[in-house]
Every structure is written in C-alpha cells, then in structure tokens.
Write a protein that holds these residues in place. Structure first.
Motif, PDB file in Angstrom:
ATOM      1  N   ALA A 195      19.859 -14.499  -2.468  1.00  0.00           N
ATOM      2  CA  ALA A 195      20.826 -15.031  -3.434  1.00  0.00           C
ATOM      3  C   ALA A 195      20.273 -14.936  -4.852  1.00  0.00           C
ATOM      4  O   ALA A 195      21.008 -14.609  -5.798  1.00  0.00           O
ATOM      5  CB  ALA A 195      21.164 -16.478  -3.099  1.00  0.00           C
ATOM      6  N   TRP A 196      18.980 -15.207  -5.006  1.00  0.00           N
ATOM      7  CA  TRP A 196      18.352 -15.111  -6.326  1.00  0.00           C
ATOM      8  C   TRP A 196      18.421 -13.676  -6.846  1.00  0.00           C
ATOM      9  O   TRP A 196      18.727 -13.453  -8.015  1.00  0.00           O
ATOM     10  CB  TRP A 196      16.905 -15.579  -6.247  1.00  0.00           C
ATOM     11  N   LEU A 197      18.158 -12.704  -5.973  1.00  0.00           N
ATOM     12  CA  LEU A 197      18.245 -11.304  -6.377  1.00  0.00           C
ATOM     13  C   LEU A 197      19.662 -10.951  -6.817  1.00  0.00           C
ATOM     14  O   LEU A 197      19.866 -10.277  -7.834  1.00  0.00           O
ATOM     15  CB  LEU A 197      17.835 -10.392  -5.226  1.00  0.00           C
ATOM     16  N   SER A 198      20.623 -11.394  -6.050  1.00  0.00           N
ATOM     17  CA  SER A 198      22.016 -11.091  -6.369  1.00  0.00           C
ATOM     18  C   SER A 198      22.418 -11.680  -7.716  1.00  0.00           C
ATOM     19  O   SER A 198      23.128 -11.041  -8.498  1.00  0.00           O
ATOM     20  CB  SER A 198      22.928 -11.640  -5.266  1.00  0.00           C
ATOM     21  N   ASN A 199      21.937 -12.891  -7.994  1.00  0.00           N
ATOM     22  CA  ASN A 199      22.319 -13.576  -9.226  1.00  0.00           C
ATOM     23  C   ASN A 199      21.478 -13.182 -10.434  1.00  0.00           C
ATOM     24  O   ASN A 199      21.978 -13.089 -11.557  1.00  0.00           O
ATOM     25  CB  ASN A 199      22.226 -15.092  -9.027  1.00  0.00           C
ATOM     26  N   LYS A 200      20.181 -12.961 -10.185  1.00  0.00           N
ATOM     27  CA  LYS A 200      19.246 -12.802 -11.301  1.00  0.00           C
ATOM     28  C   LYS A 200      18.451 -11.500 -11.295  1.00  0.00           C
ATOM     29  O   LYS A 200      17.738 -11.209 -12.264  1.00  0.00           O
ATOM     30  CB  LYS A 200      18.248 -13.977 -11.299  1.00  0.00           C
ATOM     31  N   ASP A 203      18.587  -9.210 -14.276  1.00  0.00           N
ATOM     32  CA  ASP A 203      17.985  -9.780 -15.485  1.00  0.00           C
ATOM     33  C   ASP A 203      16.479  -9.524 -15.532  1.00  0.00           C
ATOM     34  O   ASP A 203      15.875  -9.567 -16.609  1.00  0.00           O
ATOM     35  CB  ASP A 203      18.227 -11.290 -15.546  1.00  0.00           C
ATOM     36  N   TYR A 204      15.883  -9.280 -14.362  1.00  0.00           N
ATOM     37  CA  TYR A 204      14.433  -9.051 -14.259  1.00  0.00           C
ATOM     38  C   TYR A 204      14.110  -7.585 -13.971  1.00  0.00           C
ATOM     39  O   TYR A 204      12.995  -7.262 -13.588  1.00  0.00           O
ATOM     40  CB  TYR A 204      13.854  -9.927 -13.155  1.00  0.00           C
ATOM     41  N   SER A 205      15.092  -6.711 -14.156  1.00  0.00           N
ATOM     42  CA  SER A 205      14.924  -5.268 -13.877  1.00  0.00           C
ATOM     43  C   SER A 205      14.569  -5.011 -12.421  1.00  0.00           C
ATOM     44  O   SER A 205      13.839  -4.068 -12.099  1.00  0.00           O
ATOM     45  CB  SER A 205      13.840  -4.676 -14.790  1.00  0.00           C
ATOM     46  N   LEU A 206      15.104  -5.848 -11.544  1.00  0.00           N
ATOM     47  CA  LEU A 206      14.880  -5.716 -10.112  1.00  0.00           C
ATOM     48  C   LEU A 206      16.182  -5.338  -9.409  1.00  0.00           C
ATOM     49  O   LEU A 206      17.276  -5.613  -9.921  1.00  0.00           O
ATOM     50  CB  LEU A 206      14.363  -7.034  -9.527  1.00  0.00           C
ATOM     51  N   PRO A 207      16.088  -4.738  -8.213  1.00  0.00           N
ATOM     52  CA  PRO A 207      17.288  -4.491  -7.417  1.00  0.00           C
ATOM     53  C   PRO A 207      17.986  -5.806  -7.102  1.00  0.00           C
ATOM     54  O   PRO A 207      17.367  -6.880  -7.119  1.00  0.00           O
ATOM     55  CB  PRO A 207      16.739  -3.823  -6.153  1.00  0.00           C
ATOM     56  N   VAL A 208      19.277  -5.744  -6.775  1.00  0.00           N
ATOM     57  CA  VAL A 208      20.040  -6.973  -6.561  1.00  0.00           C
ATOM     58  C   VAL A 208      20.316  -7.251  -5.086  1.00  0.00           C
ATOM     59  O   VAL A 208      21.120  -8.126  -4.761  1.00  0.00           O
ATOM     60  CB  VAL A 208      21.368  -6.939  -7.352  1.00  0.00           C
ATOM     61  N   SER A 209      19.666  -6.517  -4.198  1.00  0.00           N
ATOM     62  CA  SER A 209      19.817  -6.780  -2.763  1.00  0.00           C
ATOM     63  C   SER A 209      18.483  -6.516  -2.077  1.00  0.00           C
ATOM     64  O   SER A 209      17.629  -5.792  -2.601  1.00  0.00           O
ATOM     65  CB  SER A 209      20.893  -5.889  -2.139  1.00  0.00           C
ATOM     66  N   ILE A 210      18.290  -7.096  -0.895  1.00  0.00           N
ATOM     67  CA  ILE A 210      17.063  -6.900  -0.136  1.00  0.00           C
ATOM     68  C   ILE A 210      16.918  -5.429   0.269  1.00  0.00           C
ATOM     69  O   ILE A 210      15.809  -4.869   0.238  1.00  0.00           O
ATOM     70  CB  ILE A 210      17.039  -7.796   1.112  1.00  0.00           C
ATOM     71  N   ILE A 211      18.022  -4.792   0.631  1.00  0.00           N
ATOM     72  CA  ILE A 211      17.965  -3.382   1.036  1.00  0.00           C
ATOM     73  C   ILE A 211      17.459  -2.505  -0.111  1.00  0.00           C
ATOM     74  O   ILE A 211      16.561  -1.673   0.062  1.00  0.00           O
ATOM     75  CB  ILE A 211      19.348  -2.902   1.514  1.00  0.00           C
ATOM     76  N   ASP A 212      18.029  -2.708  -1.290  1.00  0.00           N
ATOM     77  CA  ASP A 212      17.595  -1.923  -2.438  1.00  0.00           C
ATOM     78  C   ASP A 212      16.173  -2.286  -2.859  1.00  0.00           C
ATOM     79  O   ASP A 212      15.412  -1.429  -3.326  1.00  0.00           O
ATOM     80  CB  ASP A 212      18.556  -2.124  -3.613  1.00  0.00           C
TER      81      ASP A 212
END
Length: 224
Positions: A195-200, A203-212
């Motif tokens: 959920a943190w990845l999806s939301n944030k 903003d941190y130049s990270l992928p937005v899902s666990i798969i990515d």
C-alpha cells in the motif's frame, strides 16, 4: 538448552574471536546493530506492548522482520557493511561464502517478495530463549554460528546480507537516507508495504507495485 550445549555454543563463538582486536571489530558492528533494533521499536511502536494475544510473531519488535532488521544493519560500522556487500556480490556470482556454506544464495537474494513477507529465519531459535530472558530480565543476545552449519544458520546470514543490500537499494533509488523511517511510519499506522508503494512509491522514484519492485530489484542486484 543444556549446560553442555551452552558451553559448546560459547566455545564456538569464542573460537571465532581470536584476540582483543577481533573482539573490538565485532563489537563495532554488533553493538549499534542491537541498539538499532531497540531504537526502531521505541521510535515507531512506543506504546505497544511487546506481546499481544493473536498478534503475528516477529523476531524483534512489532514491525515486519525485514524492516526491523534493516533498521539494525544500516547502523553497523562500515567494515561490517562492506563485508555484507562483498558477500552479496559473491553469492550473486554463485560462489560459496565460507561464513555461510554451500547453499544457492543467489535465488534467495533475488526473491524480494520472499524477503518482504517471510519470518526472520532465526525466529524459532530466538523464540526458544524468549521465556528464559523474560523470566530473568535483561536483554537476550542470540549467536548465529558461521561456517557450513545447518541450513537455518545459512538462511539467517543470507537474511542479513539481503536486507543490507535492499536497504542500500531503497536509499540509493530514493535519494533519501531516512526512507526506512518513512516506510516504518506508514507501517506503524497500519499500511502494508504494498500500500505504501502504491501511495508513495513514485514520490521516492520507486516502482508502485511489488511486481515492478521485484523487476527493478533484480536489475539492481545484478549490477552490484
């Protein structure tokens, strides 16, 4: 653990610390590591009891085991961090690391969803001494033997190595040294890492899902 078994474990530990210089080097990595566990829990779960009925088991505090361990390894001294990074690269090349023994470390290191979801490999061993520590008071320190020992010992060491490299990945990709604290703050409020990845994540130049994140992690790991 019987007195004889305790003496054997202590003897093995001491045999790997040949002199005062080696002891000082070990302390330089171990002491801040253990303090990191304590500070992490007190910073993000200050009011939460150490044990709750029906709560998931954890190796350290209430946080996910990988995040709890990451908060500890990032405080280790530079020689300890460098050793973990060297071991990561060796395992990725398919080499046998003497401190770990014969095991397919590369496949474990690349399994990021596994790291984010699994229990600390030392949890069963730590849980066994928990009641004794609680009864006597104080802080319990658990020793992980080096060398070609049982598979659980190898998995523990790989867990530390993978966590160190993943912490490096998060810090380098985001450009933020305190990113672990940001994740912990969200998790302490009830969010999952996904959920943190999806939301944030963006903003941190990270992928937005666990798969990515897994795909990006593989690319990062292979270039180390």
């Amino acid at each position: 653990m019987t007195p004889a078994q305790t003496e054997e474990v202590v003897a093995r530990a001491l045999s790997q610390i040949p002199d005062a210089k080696a002891q000082a080097a070990l302390d330089a990595g171990m002491v801040p590591h253990e303090l990191g566990h304590l500070w992490f829990t007190h910073a993000f779960w200050p009011e939460r009891p150490e044990t709750e009925a029906n709560a998931p088991r954890h190796y350290g505090g209430p946080g996910p085991d990988w995040l709890d361990e990451a908060a500890a390894v990032v405080l280790e001294d530079e020689p300890t961090a460098a050793q973990r990074r060297d071991q990561f690269r060796a395992l990725m090349r398919g080499e046998m690391v003497p401190a770990i023994g014969p095991i397919d470390g590369r496949s474990i290191l690349l399994d990021l969803p596994g790291l984010l979801s699994r229990e600390h490999p030392g949890l069963v061993r730590a849980a066994a001494i928990g009641p004794e520590v609680a009864a006597k008071g104080g802080v319990g320190v658990s020793f992980t033997p080096a060398g070609a020992g049982p598979r659980p010992d190898a998995l523990e060491r790989i867990f530390y190595i993978q966590t160190r490299a993943f912490a490096d990945y998060l810090i380098l990709k985001s450009g933020r040294a305190a990113i672990l604290a940001d994740i912990a703050q969200a998790v302490a409020k009830g969010d999952s890492v996904e959920a943190w990845l999806s939301n944030k994540g963006a903003d941190y130049s990270l992928p937005v899902s666990i798969i990515d994140l897994q795909h990006d992690w593989e690319q990062f790991a292979m270039l180390l």
